[in-house]
Scaffold this motif. Structure first.
Motif, PDB file in Angstrom:
ATOM      1  N   LEU A 163      12.233   3.929  -1.209  1.00 47.05           N
ATOM      2  CA  LEU A 163      11.192   3.901  -0.191  1.00 47.05           C
ATOM      3  C   LEU A 163      11.707   3.178   1.036  1.00 47.05           C
ATOM      4  O   LEU A 163      12.406   2.179   0.926  1.00 47.05           O
ATOM      5  CB  LEU A 163       9.937   3.179  -0.687  1.00 47.05           C
ATOM      6  CG  LEU A 163       9.090   3.888  -1.720  1.00 47.05           C
ATOM      7  CD1 LEU A 163       7.874   3.042  -2.064  1.00 47.05           C
ATOM      8  CD2 LEU A 163       8.637   5.238  -1.228  1.00 47.05           C
ATOM      9  N   ARG A 218      13.259   5.630  -7.300  1.00 45.71           N
ATOM     10  CA  ARG A 218      12.695   6.197  -6.067  1.00 45.71           C
ATOM     11  C   ARG A 218      12.995   5.239  -4.921  1.00 45.71           C
ATOM     12  O   ARG A 218      12.686   4.052  -4.993  1.00 45.71           O
ATOM     13  CB  ARG A 218      11.195   6.388  -6.221  1.00 45.71           C
ATOM     14  CG  ARG A 218      10.532   7.025  -5.006  1.00 45.71           C
ATOM     15  CD  ARG A 218       9.048   7.169  -5.228  1.00 45.71           C
ATOM     16  NE  ARG A 218       8.770   8.007  -6.362  1.00 45.71           N
ATOM     17  CZ  ARG A 218       8.237   9.233  -6.278  1.00 45.71           C
ATOM     18  NH1 ARG A 218       7.910   9.719  -5.102  1.00 45.71           N
ATOM     19  NH2 ARG A 218       7.990   9.931  -7.354  1.00 45.71           N
ATOM     20  N   VAL A 239      11.003   1.483  -8.206  1.00 44.73           N
ATOM     21  CA  VAL A 239      11.096   1.725  -6.770  1.00 44.73           C
ATOM     22  C   VAL A 239      12.117   0.762  -6.193  1.00 44.73           C
ATOM     23  O   VAL A 239      12.131  -0.418  -6.545  1.00 44.73           O
ATOM     24  CB  VAL A 239       9.719   1.505  -6.094  1.00 44.73           C
ATOM     25  CG1 VAL A 239       9.830   1.618  -4.594  1.00 44.73           C
ATOM     26  CG2 VAL A 239       8.696   2.472  -6.636  1.00 44.73           C
ATOM     27  N   GLU A 295       7.106   3.412 -12.948  1.00 45.29           N
ATOM     28  CA  GLU A 295       8.250   3.910 -12.182  1.00 45.29           C
ATOM     29  C   GLU A 295       9.024   2.743 -11.557  1.00 45.29           C
ATOM     30  O   GLU A 295       8.480   1.661 -11.352  1.00 45.29           O
ATOM     31  CB  GLU A 295       7.743   4.852 -11.093  1.00 45.29           C
ATOM     32  CG  GLU A 295       8.833   5.659 -10.447  1.00 45.29           C
ATOM     33  CD  GLU A 295       8.258   6.729  -9.531  1.00 45.29           C
ATOM     34  OE1 GLU A 295       8.831   7.805  -9.499  1.00 45.29           O
ATOM     35  OE2 GLU A 295       7.242   6.470  -8.861  1.00 45.29           O
ATOM     36  N   ASN A 302       0.820  -1.205   0.000  1.00 44.82           N
ATOM     37  CA  ASN A 302       0.000   0.000   0.000  1.00 44.82           C
ATOM     38  C   ASN A 302       0.858   1.261   0.000  1.00 44.82           C
ATOM     39  O   ASN A 302       0.482   2.271  -0.587  1.00 44.82           O
ATOM     40  CB  ASN A 302      -1.002   0.009   1.156  1.00 44.82           C
ATOM     41  CG  ASN A 302      -0.359  -0.064   2.517  1.00 44.82           C
ATOM     42  OD1 ASN A 302       0.856  -0.109   2.650  1.00 44.82           O
ATOM     43  ND2 ASN A 302      -1.181  -0.082   3.540  1.00 44.82           N
ATOM     44  N   LYS A 303       2.028   1.234   0.608  1.00 41.23           N
ATOM     45  CA  LYS A 303       2.935   2.386   0.577  1.00 41.23           C
ATOM     46  C   LYS A 303       3.532   2.565  -0.812  1.00 41.23           C
ATOM     47  O   LYS A 303       3.656   3.693  -1.306  1.00 41.23           O
ATOM     48  CB  LYS A 303       4.041   2.209   1.615  1.00 41.23           C
ATOM     49  CG  LYS A 303       4.926   3.425   1.759  1.00 41.23           C
ATOM     50  CD  LYS A 303       5.867   3.272   2.926  1.00 41.23           C
ATOM     51  CE  LYS A 303       6.598   4.564   3.198  1.00 41.23           C
ATOM     52  NZ  LYS A 303       7.476   4.448   4.375  1.00 41.23           N
ATOM     53  N   ILE A 304       3.872   1.465  -1.466  1.00 41.13           N
ATOM     54  CA  ILE A 304       4.385   1.546  -2.835  1.00 41.13           C
ATOM     55  C   ILE A 304       3.309   2.112  -3.747  1.00 41.13           C
ATOM     56  O   ILE A 304       3.573   2.984  -4.578  1.00 41.13           O
ATOM     57  CB  ILE A 304       4.862   0.156  -3.317  1.00 41.13           C
ATOM     58  CG1 ILE A 304       6.084  -0.294  -2.512  1.00 41.13           C
ATOM     59  CG2 ILE A 304       5.194   0.191  -4.807  1.00 41.13           C
ATOM     60  CD1 ILE A 304       6.525  -1.703  -2.795  1.00 41.13           C
ATOM     61  N   SER A 305       2.081   1.662  -3.574  1.00 40.24           N
ATOM     62  CA  SER A 305       0.974   2.152  -4.390  1.00 40.24           C
ATOM     63  C   SER A 305       0.731   3.642  -4.158  1.00 40.24           C
ATOM     64  O   SER A 305       0.386   4.375  -5.084  1.00 40.24           O
ATOM     65  CB  SER A 305      -0.287   1.352  -4.067  1.00 40.24           C
ATOM     66  OG  SER A 305      -1.353   1.790  -4.848  1.00 40.24           O
ATOM     67  N   ARG A 306       0.921   4.099  -2.939  1.00 42.11           N
ATOM     68  CA  ARG A 306       0.685   5.497  -2.595  1.00 42.11           C
ATOM     69  C   ARG A 306       1.734   6.428  -3.205  1.00 42.11           C
ATOM     70  O   ARG A 306       1.421   7.536  -3.638  1.00 42.11           O
ATOM     71  CB  ARG A 306       0.701   5.645  -1.069  1.00 42.11           C
ATOM     72  CG  ARG A 306       0.168   6.957  -0.560  1.00 42.11           C
ATOM     73  CD  ARG A 306       0.095   7.016   0.968  1.00 42.11           C
ATOM     74  NE  ARG A 306      -0.208   5.739   1.584  1.00 42.11           N
ATOM     75  CZ  ARG A 306       0.448   5.236   2.628  1.00 42.11           C
ATOM     76  NH1 ARG A 306       1.438   5.902   3.177  1.00 42.11           N
ATOM     77  NH2 ARG A 306       0.108   4.072   3.143  1.00 42.11           N
ATOM     78  N   TYR A 307       3.002   6.012  -3.263  1.00 42.30           N
ATOM     79  CA  TYR A 307       4.076   6.908  -3.669  1.00 42.30           C
ATOM     80  C   TYR A 307       4.613   6.677  -5.078  1.00 42.30           C
ATOM     81  O   TYR A 307       5.294   7.541  -5.615  1.00 42.30           O
ATOM     82  CB  TYR A 307       5.236   6.821  -2.680  1.00 42.30           C
ATOM     83  CG  TYR A 307       4.884   7.393  -1.336  1.00 42.30           C
ATOM     84  CD1 TYR A 307       4.713   8.754  -1.172  1.00 42.30           C
ATOM     85  CD2 TYR A 307       4.701   6.568  -0.231  1.00 42.30           C
ATOM     86  CE1 TYR A 307       4.384   9.286   0.061  1.00 42.30           C
ATOM     87  CE2 TYR A 307       4.368   7.086   1.002  1.00 42.30           C
ATOM     88  CZ  TYR A 307       4.216   8.447   1.141  1.00 42.30           C
ATOM     89  OH  TYR A 307       3.880   8.965   2.361  1.00 42.30           O
ATOM     90  N   ALA A 308       4.358   5.538  -5.680  1.00 37.90           N
ATOM     91  CA  ALA A 308       4.926   5.231  -6.998  1.00 37.90           C
ATOM     92  C   ALA A 308       3.895   5.455  -8.093  1.00 37.90           C
ATOM     93  O   ALA A 308       2.711   5.181  -7.920  1.00 37.90           O
ATOM     94  CB  ALA A 308       5.419   3.793  -7.031  1.00 37.90           C
ATOM     95  N   ARG A 309       4.366   5.921  -9.227  1.00 35.91           N
ATOM     96  CA  ARG A 309       3.505   6.118 -10.389  1.00 35.91           C
ATOM     97  C   ARG A 309       3.669   4.940 -11.355  1.00 35.91           C
ATOM     98  O   ARG A 309       4.610   4.167 -11.257  1.00 35.91           O
ATOM     99  CB  ARG A 309       3.876   7.411 -11.102  1.00 35.91           C
ATOM    100  CG  ARG A 309       3.611   8.641 -10.257  1.00 35.91           C
ATOM    101  CD  ARG A 309       4.039   9.900 -11.012  1.00 35.91           C
ATOM    102  NE  ARG A 309       4.035  11.056 -10.140  1.00 35.91           N
ATOM    103  CZ  ARG A 309       5.066  11.439  -9.407  1.00 35.91           C
ATOM    104  NH1 ARG A 309       6.193  10.764  -9.441  1.00 35.91           N
ATOM    105  NH2 ARG A 309       4.983  12.504  -8.642  1.00 35.91           N
TER     106      ARG A 309
END
Length: 120
Positions: free
Chosen positions: A119, A117, A62, A60, A50-57
């Motif tokens: 994380l 990116r 990660v 992209e 869920n954090k990857i989904s929130r910050y990554a487009r």
């Protein structure tokens, strides 16, 4: 007092590879990842999907200097590089048309460290 060293040969080799890639390609991202992996393993990142989904487009790349866990839903296809993945995280990333790779593979495919990116 005894200085603790890494006992896992994969981590030692990875840190050496990252430092070498940082020097030869003038890529600070690899130096930062090496610094984080040299820390004690209790300080390594554990990132949920869920954090990857929130910050990554979409599309992209990660990088997680630790383990990717399968909690949450990944809605877009992203490339994720990490030390380790849980089985559920691998399944969910592949179902979202993403890719899972090791940090070693990412260094080989992107030695300059462009568009990555971090994380934690």
């Amino acid at each position: 007092m005894k200085i603790a060293t890494k006992t896992n040969p994969r981590y030692s080799a990875l840190v050496a590879t990252l430092k070498d890639a940082s020097r030869t390609n003038d890529a600070g991202v690899w130096r930062e990842i090496a610094k984080r992996l040299e820390a004690p393993s209790r300080n390594h990142a554990e990132v949920n999907l869920n954090k990857i989904s929130r910050y990554a487009r979409e599309g992209e790349t990660v990088i997680v200097p630790g383990k990717v866990l399968g909690s949450g839903v990944l809605s877009s296809g992203v490339s994720v590089a990490a030390l380790n993945f849980s089985e559920s995280a691998i399944d969910k990333i592949k179902n979202a048309n993403g890719t899972c790779m090791t940090i070693e593979d990412l260094v080989k495919s992107n030695p300059e460290g462009k568009s990555v990116r971090i994380l934690r």
